[in-house]
Design a protein around this motif. Structure first.
Motif, PDB file in Angstrom:
ATOM      1  N   MET A  84       0.678  -1.033  -0.283  1.00 11.81           N
ATOM      2  CA  MET A  84       0.109  -0.375  -0.181  1.00 11.81           C
ATOM      3  C   MET A  84       0.773   1.293   0.204  1.00 11.81           C
ATOM      4  N   THR A  85       0.332   1.979  -0.885  1.00  8.38           N
ATOM      5  CA  THR A  85       1.871   3.826  -0.733  1.00  8.38           C
ATOM      6  C   THR A  85       0.649   4.421   0.043  1.00  8.38           C
ATOM      7  N   ARG A  86       1.269   5.413  -0.094  1.00  3.07           N
ATOM      8  CA  ARG A  86       1.198   6.823   0.820  1.00  3.07           C
ATOM      9  C   ARG A  86       0.088   7.156   0.304  1.00  3.07           C
ATOM     10  N   GLY A  87      -0.477   7.703  -0.268  1.00  4.98           N
ATOM     11  CA  GLY A  87      -2.172   7.582  -1.398  1.00  4.98           C
ATOM     12  C   GLY A  87      -2.742   7.206  -1.227  1.00  4.98           C
ATOM     13  N   GLN A  88      -2.763   5.643  -0.649  1.00 11.76           N
ATOM     14  CA  GLN A  88      -3.727   4.687  -0.371  1.00 11.76           C
ATOM     15  C   GLN A  88      -4.623   4.705   0.597  1.00 11.76           C
ATOM     16  N   ILE A  89      -3.714   5.416   1.996  1.00 11.45           N
ATOM     17  CA  ILE A  89      -3.932   5.275   3.218  1.00 11.45           C
ATOM     18  C   ILE A  89      -5.238   6.775   2.843  1.00 11.45           C
ATOM     19  N   ARG A  90      -6.382   6.151   3.767  1.00 13.84           N
ATOM     20  CA  ARG A  90      -7.576   6.927   3.970  1.00 13.84           C
ATOM     21  C   ARG A  90      -7.446   7.476   5.723  1.00 13.84           C
ATOM     22  N   ARG A  91      -7.891   9.175   5.199  1.00 13.18           N
ATOM     23  CA  ARG A  91      -7.904   9.655   6.519  1.00 13.18           C
ATOM     24  C   ARG A  91      -8.938   9.171   7.310  1.00 13.18           C
ATOM     25  N   GLU A  92      -9.764   9.063   6.997  1.00 13.94           N
ATOM     26  CA  GLU A  92     -10.922   8.714   8.474  1.00 13.94           C
ATOM     27  C   GLU A  92     -10.588   7.728   8.935  1.00 13.94           C
ATOM     28  N   ALA A  93      -9.722   6.873   8.409  1.00 16.08           N
ATOM     29  CA  ALA A  93      -8.925   5.984   9.442  1.00 16.08           C
ATOM     30  C   ALA A  93      -7.872   5.765   9.457  1.00 16.08           C
ATOM     31  N   VAL A  94      -6.787   6.381   9.550  1.00 13.29           N
ATOM     32  CA  VAL A  94      -5.459   6.797   9.278  1.00 13.29           C
ATOM     33  C   VAL A  94      -4.737   5.432  10.006  1.00 13.29           C
ATOM     34  N   SER A  95      -5.350   5.240  11.503  1.00 18.76           N
ATOM     35  CA  SER A  95      -4.259   4.566  12.247  1.00 18.76           C
ATOM     36  C   SER A  95      -5.037   3.099  11.751  1.00 18.76           C
ATOM     37  N   ASP A  96      -5.767   2.463  11.677  1.00 19.33           N
ATOM     38  CA  ASP A  96      -6.703   1.452  10.852  1.00 19.33           C
ATOM     39  C   ASP A  96      -5.646   0.910   9.962  1.00 19.33           C
ATOM     40  N   GLN A  97      -5.716   1.910   8.902  1.00 17.84           N
ATOM     41  CA  GLN A  97      -5.246   1.507   7.234  1.00 17.84           C
ATOM     42  C   GLN A  97      -3.242   1.380   8.574  1.00 17.84           C
ATOM     43  N   VAL A  98      -2.377   1.958   9.244  1.00 17.28           N
ATOM     44  CA  VAL A  98      -1.237   2.157   8.994  1.00 17.28           C
ATOM     45  C   VAL A  98      -1.315   0.604   9.787  1.00 17.28           C
ATOM     46  N   PHE A  99      -2.188   0.422  10.805  1.00 18.58           N
ATOM     47  CA  PHE A  99      -2.123  -1.133  11.151  1.00 18.58           C
ATOM     48  C   PHE A  99      -2.251  -2.419  10.768  1.00 18.58           C
ATOM     49  N   ALA A 100      -2.796  -2.914  10.000  1.00 16.84           N
ATOM     50  CA  ALA A 100      -3.370  -3.498   8.420  1.00 16.84           C
ATOM     51  C   ALA A 100      -2.377  -3.242   7.736  1.00 16.84           C
ATOM     52  N   VAL A 101      -1.760  -2.763   7.162  1.00 16.48           N
ATOM     53  CA  VAL A 101       0.109  -2.435   6.411  1.00 16.48           C
ATOM     54  C   VAL A 101       0.762  -3.515   7.193  1.00 16.48           C
ATOM     55  N   VAL A 102       1.285  -2.773   8.621  1.00 18.33           N
ATOM     56  CA  VAL A 102       2.238  -3.526   9.272  1.00 18.33           C
ATOM     57  C   VAL A 102       2.128  -4.378   9.959  1.00 18.33           C
ATOM     58  N   ARG A 103       0.618  -4.899   9.813  1.00 23.19           N
ATOM     59  CA  ARG A 103       0.094  -6.717  10.213  1.00 23.19           C
ATOM     60  C   ARG A 103       0.528  -7.212   9.399  1.00 23.19           C
ATOM     61  N   ASP A 104      -0.102  -6.950   8.522  1.00 17.66           N
ATOM     62  CA  ASP A 104       0.520  -7.639   6.741  1.00 17.66           C
ATOM     63  C   ASP A 104       2.056  -7.839   6.676  1.00 17.66           C
ATOM     64  N   ARG A 105       2.765  -7.170   6.809  1.00 16.68           N
ATOM     65  CA  ARG A 105       4.205  -7.193   6.943  1.00 16.68           C
ATOM     66  C   ARG A 105       4.696  -7.980   7.610  1.00 16.68           C
ATOM     67  N   ILE A 106       4.004  -7.575   9.137  1.00 17.19           N
ATOM     68  CA  ILE A 106       4.647  -8.720  10.506  1.00 17.19           C
ATOM     69  C   ILE A 106       4.540 -10.648   9.409  1.00 17.19           C
ATOM     70  N   LEU A 107       3.418 -10.266   9.400  1.00 14.56           N
ATOM     71  CA  LEU A 107       2.806 -11.687   9.085  1.00 14.56           C
ATOM     72  C   LEU A 107       3.105 -12.378   7.197  1.00 14.56           C
ATOM     73  N   GLY A 108       3.223 -11.666   6.570  1.00 14.45           N
ATOM     74  CA  GLY A 108       4.275 -11.587   5.321  1.00 14.45           C
ATOM     75  C   GLY A 108       5.451 -11.735   5.335  1.00 14.45           C
ATOM     76  N   GLY A 109       6.075 -11.388   6.587  1.00 12.69           N
ATOM     77  CA  GLY A 109       7.880 -12.269   6.849  1.00 12.69           C
ATOM     78  C   GLY A 109       8.842 -10.858   6.333  1.00 12.69           C
ATOM     79  N   VAL A 110       8.123 -10.116   6.207  1.00 14.35           N
ATOM     80  CA  VAL A 110       8.804  -8.760   6.116  1.00 14.35           C
ATOM     81  C   VAL A 110       9.505  -7.871   6.760  1.00 14.35           C
ATOM     82  N   LEU A 111       8.555  -8.159   8.088  1.00  8.80           N
ATOM     83  CA  LEU A 111       9.280  -7.726   9.485  1.00  8.80           C
ATOM     84  C   LEU A 111       9.119  -9.024  10.160  1.00  8.80           C
ATOM     85  N   PRO A 112      10.821  -9.728   9.836  1.00  6.45           N
ATOM     86  CA  PRO A 112      10.783 -11.080  10.897  1.00  6.45           C
ATOM     87  C   PRO A 112      10.066 -11.496  12.403  1.00  6.45           C
TER      88      PRO A 112
END
Length: 237
Positions: free
Chosen positions: A1-29
């Motif tokens: 997800m790029t910067r332009g795809q973060i929705r302002r109405e739920a920014v913390s939710d969006q950041v959480f989802a992106v980082v969560r997926d990075r952890i689940l996907g092993g990008v952040l081991p």
């Protein structure tokens, strides 16, 4: 997800989802340091308060741990996360993640249902056993419409899970049928083999009422497992 795809109405939710997926996907081991707040804020174009809220949710989901030195370390989610992580993945609406999760949830449903039937045969009161038999009788008249059968099936299984006396099973059942997990979204036609086997439902109720725990467990597992291969094939298309 790029910067332009973060929705302002739920920014913390969006950041959480992106980082969560990075952890689940092993990008952040596991064992690695989480990306610094200021870097995440700059990457997504949000303020640091939104990032802190996202990190707080990651911590609550037991995906990260904030150490005493102030560093936030990534945890091995396979060892620390709970069922609420699966609920969060479904809520995020990621179809690629939800497909396999549907299969996994149906497998969990079969395991819980089989053991709930066993425990119900051992533990339920005579009144509860009579209610299960009565509900099985009503199931005979619920079809052939699959939606009607599905509703009757849920009501019948609720009696069995409640009769098992296992609160953890009951709470899991609520998540499975209430939409928190993707089992509730499986179309009825994919579960037709299970739902249309009225005779198996009636026999299972009779085995529970007769206190035949081992037979009830085996029949319940066979009945519920019928929906798993169909859901798996659909998920792998």
């Amino acid at each position: 997800m790029t910067r332009g795809q973060i929705r302002r109405e739920a920014v913390s939710d969006q950041v959480f989802a992106v980082v969560r997926d990075r952890i689940l996907g092993g990008v952040l081991p596991p064992g690695s340091a989480l990306t610094a707040e200021r870097e995440l804020a700059a990457e997504f174009g949000v303020n640091r308060h939104a990032v802190r809220e996202a990190v707080k949710r990651l911590q609550q989901a037991r995906l990260v741990e904030v150490s005493h030195g102030g560093r936030t370390l990534v945890l091995d989610w396979r060892h620390t996360a709970g069922l609420e992580l699966a609920v969060g993945i479904v809520a995020a609406g990621d179809p690629s993640a939800s497909a396999d999760l549907t299969r996994d949830a149906l497998e969990m449903r079969a395991c819980i249902g089989a053991d709930a039937a066993r425990l119900c045969a051992l533990r339920c009161s005579d009144v509860a056993a009579a209610a299960i038999l009565e509900a099985a009788g009503r199931y005979l008249t619920a079809g052939p419409d699959l939606a009607d059968l599905a509703a009757a099936d849920i009501a019948w299984w609720r009696l069995i899970v409640e009769g098992s006396g296992n609160l953890a099973y009951l709470l899991s059942f609520n998540s499975l049928v209430g939409g928190a997990l993707p089992v509730a979204a499986v179309p009825d036609d994919l579960r037709a083999a299970e739902l249309l086997d009225v005779e198996a439902h009636v026999r299972l109720a009779a085995h529970i009422a007769a206190r035949e725990a081992a037979v009830a467990e085996r029949l319940a597992r066979e009945l519920l497992a019928r929906s798993i291969p169909l859901a798996s094939r659909k998920a792998n298309r």
